[in-house]
Structures are given as structure tokens and as C-alpha cells.
Scaffold this motif. Structure first.
Motif, mmCIF file in Angstrom:
data_model
loop_
_atom_site.group_PDB
_atom_site.id
_atom_site.type_symbol
_atom_site.label_atom_id
_atom_site.label_comp_id
_atom_site.label_asym_id
_atom_site.label_seq_id
_atom_site.Cartn_x
_atom_site.Cartn_y
_atom_site.Cartn_z
ATOM 1 N N SER A 62 49.285 1.410 13.840
ATOM 2 C CA SER A 62 47.850 1.356 14.113
ATOM 3 C C SER A 62 47.579 1.807 15.539
ATOM 4 C CB SER A 62 47.296 -0.065 13.927
ATOM 5 O OG SER A 62 47.477 -0.529 12.609
ATOM 6 N N LEU A 63 46.465 2.489 15.726
ATOM 7 C CA LEU A 63 46.000 2.842 17.066
ATOM 8 C C LEU A 63 44.832 1.927 17.379
ATOM 9 C CD1 LEU A 63 46.566 4.750 19.421
ATOM 10 C CD2 LEU A 63 44.825 6.285 18.496
ATOM 11 N N TYR A 64 45.047 1.018 18.314
ATOM 12 C CA TYR A 64 44.129 -0.098 18.558
ATOM 13 C C TYR A 64 43.238 0.164 19.762
ATOM 14 C CZ TYR A 64 42.644 -4.990 18.397
ATOM 15 O OH TYR A 64 41.906 -6.149 18.281
ATOM 16 N N HIS A 65 41.993 -0.248 19.632
ATOM 17 C CA HIS A 65 40.992 -0.112 20.679
ATOM 18 C C HIS A 65 40.833 -1.496 21.318
ATOM 19 C CE1 HIS A 65 37.167 0.238 22.633
ATOM 20 N NE2 HIS A 65 36.787 1.336 22.020
ATOM 21 N N ARG A 66 41.365 -1.674 22.513
ATOM 22 C CA ARG A 66 41.418 -3.004 23.114
ATOM 23 C C ARG A 66 40.034 -3.619 23.348
ATOM 24 N NH1 ARG A 66 45.568 -5.228 25.973
ATOM 25 N NH2 ARG A 66 47.622 -4.327 25.664
ATOM 26 N N GLN A 67 39.133 -2.863 23.989
ATOM 27 C CA GLN A 67 37.854 -3.438 24.343
ATOM 28 C C GLN A 67 36.952 -3.651 23.124
ATOM 29 O OE1 GLN A 67 39.577 -1.754 26.734
ATOM 30 N NE2 GLN A 67 39.590 -3.748 27.751
ATOM 31 N N GLN A 68 37.098 -2.825 22.115
ATOM 32 C CA GLN A 68 36.297 -3.033 20.909
ATOM 33 C C GLN A 68 36.989 -3.950 19.906
ATOM 34 O OE1 GLN A 68 34.420 0.338 19.157
ATOM 35 N NE2 GLN A 68 33.699 1.132 21.108
ATOM 36 N N ARG A 69 38.213 -4.344 20.213
ATOM 37 C CA ARG A 69 38.980 -5.304 19.408
ATOM 38 C C ARG A 69 39.032 -4.888 17.932
ATOM 39 N NH1 ARG A 69 36.107 -8.553 23.138
ATOM 40 N NH2 ARG A 69 37.514 -9.645 24.572
ATOM 41 N N ALA A 70 39.312 -3.618 17.725
ATOM 42 C CA ALA A 70 39.437 -3.075 16.369
ATOM 43 C C ALA A 70 40.275 -1.808 16.444
ATOM 44 C CB ALA A 70 38.058 -2.769 15.772
ATOM 45 N N PRO A 71 40.964 -1.464 15.361
ATOM 46 C CA PRO A 71 41.753 -0.231 15.355
ATOM 47 C C PRO A 71 40.882 1.000 15.147
ATOM 48 C CG PRO A 71 41.979 -1.363 13.256
ATOM 49 C CD PRO A 71 41.139 -2.248 14.120
ATOM 50 N N LEU A 72 41.272 2.103 15.783
ATOM 51 C CA LEU A 72 40.655 3.391 15.468
ATOM 52 C C LEU A 72 41.175 3.868 14.127
ATOM 53 C CD1 LEU A 72 38.937 5.866 16.264
ATOM 54 C CD2 LEU A 72 41.005 6.839 17.281
ATOM 55 N N TYR A 73 42.491 3.661 13.877
ATOM 56 C CA TYR A 73 43.054 4.010 12.575
ATOM 57 C C TYR A 73 44.328 3.228 12.329
ATOM 58 C CZ TYR A 73 46.463 7.162 14.920
ATOM 59 O OH TYR A 73 47.471 7.690 15.707
ATOM 60 N N SER A 74 44.730 3.182 11.064
ATOM 61 C CA SER A 74 46.066 2.752 10.654
ATOM 62 C C SER A 74 46.683 3.874 9.838
ATOM 63 C CB SER A 74 46.026 1.468 9.822
ATOM 64 O OG SER A 74 45.764 0.332 10.629
ATOM 65 N N ALA A 75 47.985 4.098 10.041
ATOM 66 C CA ALA A 75 48.719 5.146 9.342
ATOM 67 C C ALA A 75 49.860 4.511 8.559
ATOM 68 C CB ALA A 75 49.260 6.174 10.341
ATOM 69 N N TYR A 76 50.049 4.966 7.321
ATOM 70 C CA TYR A 76 51.076 4.360 6.485
ATOM 71 C C TYR A 76 51.542 5.340 5.421
ATOM 72 C CZ TYR A 76 47.121 3.591 3.250
ATOM 73 O OH TYR A 76 46.029 3.756 2.431
ATOM 74 N N VAL A 77 52.669 5.017 4.808
ATOM 75 C CA VAL A 77 53.174 5.766 3.657
ATOM 76 C C VAL A 77 52.805 4.973 2.409
ATOM 77 C CG1 VAL A 77 55.187 6.730 2.510
ATOM 78 C CG2 VAL A 77 55.061 6.730 5.010
ATOM 79 N N LEU A 78 52.024 5.579 1.546
ATOM 80 C CA LEU A 78 51.531 4.876 0.361
ATOM 81 C C LEU A 78 52.649 4.663 -0.649
ATOM 82 C CD1 LEU A 78 48.164 5.522 -1.404
ATOM 83 C CD2 LEU A 78 50.231 5.226 -2.748
ATOM 84 N N SER A 79 52.651 3.501 -1.270
ATOM 85 C CA SER A 79 53.599 3.199 -2.328
ATOM 86 C C SER A 79 52.956 2.189 -3.266
ATOM 87 C CB SER A 79 54.908 2.642 -1.760
ATOM 88 O OG SER A 79 55.855 2.448 -2.785
#
Length: 303
Positions: free
Chosen positions: A69-86
Motif C-alpha cells: 500500500s502507498l499510504y498518505h500520512r496526513q490524510q490517514r488513508a492509502p492512495l492505493y493498494s497493489a496485490y496479486v489476485l487469487s
């Protein structure tokens, strides 16, 4: 307002947010995704996003990396999460919510931890906590959905608030959930090997909107997949969906229709939370205008 003018104005609004972002910490979470590159196509994270503004997190649970995940500290939320679907080998687990210790203290245990009361003030200061979502009128919206993960441990690992954005129930339980199921079905039916997925949220063009003055609410959800190895005998109608495809979904039924039009023929509960499917290039153009950066989600466009 035209789509181009709307997107240009949103670009300026997002650029104003960039100086808010804090610096990066060292340790399990660091200045890159070096510990968990396998969750990105060709082991290459999205290009064009300023690393100085965001916090890369290799999501670790029970001594195993499960996604990034790429996290946005001040907004306390991720910009995105990346994963391999299964495809999941069981049911959706009962939610046991967790947090990222190293966001509050860089030398902390790198494993995600279950929330316990009372929550340490350093954790409250550094990231979203369960109290933020209580009585907020928002659901906890997974970017990496649990049912896109194979094992029970994989699925449990998605229940960390660093993988969550505030999502309206009409989106989370309606059109966006249908999109997640559609992507899973395309993977199971046509994808011969790994499918790489990146899912995120886009803040409002006019500036952040908050729950509890702490967690930024996205105006839109977005997602894209890369399936480099797929069935060469695809039906004609399915060919535009491979090797890549993307979508943007409304998280505010009152937003304008420049990016995602509204279908008035759907049920009242789902109305205004429409999802627009599109090419990867179209999504990247929207991200470019909204974030003020030329973003490339998959190495070589997944070719």
C-alpha cells in the motif's frame, strides 16, 4: 464545466496537498517497496508518483508479506493498494481490524497489530483508528478486497486500516462490489497466470473532505488490472478487456457527471454510485489531471 476544465482545476487542488505529506521512516516501511516488489507487474511499482509525499508499506502479517500500500500520512488513508489476485479458498473472515505499528514508531514490530483498548496516542496521531469510522456514515472500504485473496491468512491481512478508505455503503455494497466480482470472474475465466491489481481513491478536486477531521474521504474509487498471460481464444467482445482494463466509481452520489455519468435506471440504493469502465490509458489520464503527475501504473503498459 467541461471534463478538461474540471480535471485541470482538480490538478491544482491536489498539488496544494502535496506539501502536507510527512517524511518517510526507515525500517519495514521505507522509501520504496523493496521487500514486496512481487505484488507489482515486472516487480515495478507505479511510476510518476513523488515518493517524497507518500509512505510505502509492505503489508506484513504472521511473518509473511500479503500486499503493498502507498499510504498518505496526513490524510490517514492509502492512495492505493497493489496485490496479486487469487480466488479465495474459503469464506470472508470475520473482521479483526489491525494497524501498522511502524507508522507511529519506526523501530516497532513490523507486523500489523490488532487494535486493543485503550489505543496508544502515538497510533491515533499517526494513522486512522476504529473510532474515526464509528458513527461516521461511512463503511470501511477495502482497496484490496479480502475475497481477492486465496488463503485465510491472506484474507485476514486485508483487514488493516492502512488498506481502507471511507466508502459510502451504496458504493461499497453496490456497483463497486459488482466490479470486484466482475474482475474476479475475468481472472478465473480468461487469465492464464497472475493478475496484478492496483486499486485506490481520488480526493475531491476542491480539497480534502474529512470524517472526524482526521481521515480523507475519496470522491472516486479507481482500479486497474494487468493480466499479461491470457486466453488467446478470447471471444471478440472480451478482447478490449485484456491484457489491461480499468474503472472509476463514484463515492459521492452528488458529484458531477464529468468523469462518471449517473444511470437513473438502477435501484435507488445504487443510484449515483455508478462505475465507469475504461481503458488503462483513460484512467492514467484522469490520474494525471487529478494528481498533477504523469502516472504509469504497470511497467510497459503490461505488454
Amino acid at each position: 464545466m467541461s471534463q478538461r476544465k474540471m480535471l485541470q482545476s482538480s490538478s491544482g487542488a491536489l498539488l496544494l496537498l502535496l506539501p502536507w505529506f510527512g517524511g518517510l521512516v526507515l525500517g519495514e516501511i521505507s522509501s520504496n517497496f523493496s521487500q514486496c516488489l512481487d505484488f507489482f507487474y515486472q516487480r515495478s511499482p507505479p511510476q510518476g508518483i513523488s515518493a517524497a509525499g507518500y509512505q510505502p508499506i509492505c503489508q506484513r502479517y504472521k511473518n509473511q508479506y500479503h500486499f503493498a500500500s502507498l499510504y498518505h500520512r496526513q490524510q490517514r488513508a492509502p492512495l492505493y493498494s497493489a496485490y496479486v489476485l487469487s480466488a479465495a479458498d474459503g469464506k470472508r473472515p470475520k473482521p479483526v481490524w489491525m494497524y501498522e505499528p511502524q507508522l507511529s514508531f519506526s523501530r516497532a514490530d513490523p507486523q500489523m497489530k490488532v487494535f486493543v483498548d485503550p489505543v496508544d496516542q502515538n497510533v491515533i496521531d499517526s494513522q486512522a483508528v476504529l473510532q474515526d469510522y464509528k458513527n461516521s456514515n461511512f463503511t470501511k472500504g477495502h482497496l484490496n478486497p479480502s475475497m481477492h485473496q486465496k488463503t485465510k491468512e491472506n484474507r485476514k491481512a486485508t483487514f488493516t486500516l492502512t488498506n481502507i478508505v471511507p466508502q459510502q455503503a451504496g458504493s461499497n455494497n453496490g456497483p463497486w462490489n459488482q466490479l470486484e466480482e466482475d474482475v474476479l470472474n475475468k481472472y478465473k475465466t480468461f487469465c492464464n497466470a497472475s493478475m496484478y491489481v492496483i486499486t485506490g481513491g481520488l480526493p475531491y478536486e476542491s480539497g480534502p473532505r474529512w470524517i472526524k477531521n482526521r481521515v480523507s474521504v475519496p470522491e472516486y474509487m479507481w482500479s486497474a488490472y494487468c493480466c499479461p498471460s491470457y486466453n488467446v481464444s478470447l471471444p471478440q467482445f472480451m478482447r478490449p478487456f485484456f491484457p489491461t482494463y480499468a474503472a472509476v466509481g463514484r463515492n459521492d452520489r452528488n458529484s458531477g457527471e464529468e468523469i462518471v455519468p449517473v444511470n437513473t435506471k438502477v435501484s435507488r440504493a445504487s443510484r449515483g454510485y455508478d462505475v465507469r469502465k475504461m481503458s488503462l490509458e483513460t484512467l492514467e489520464d484522469i490520474l494525471k489531471q487529478r494528481l498533477g503527475m504523469s502516472v504509469s501504473l504497470f511497467h510497459g503498459q503490461c505488454q
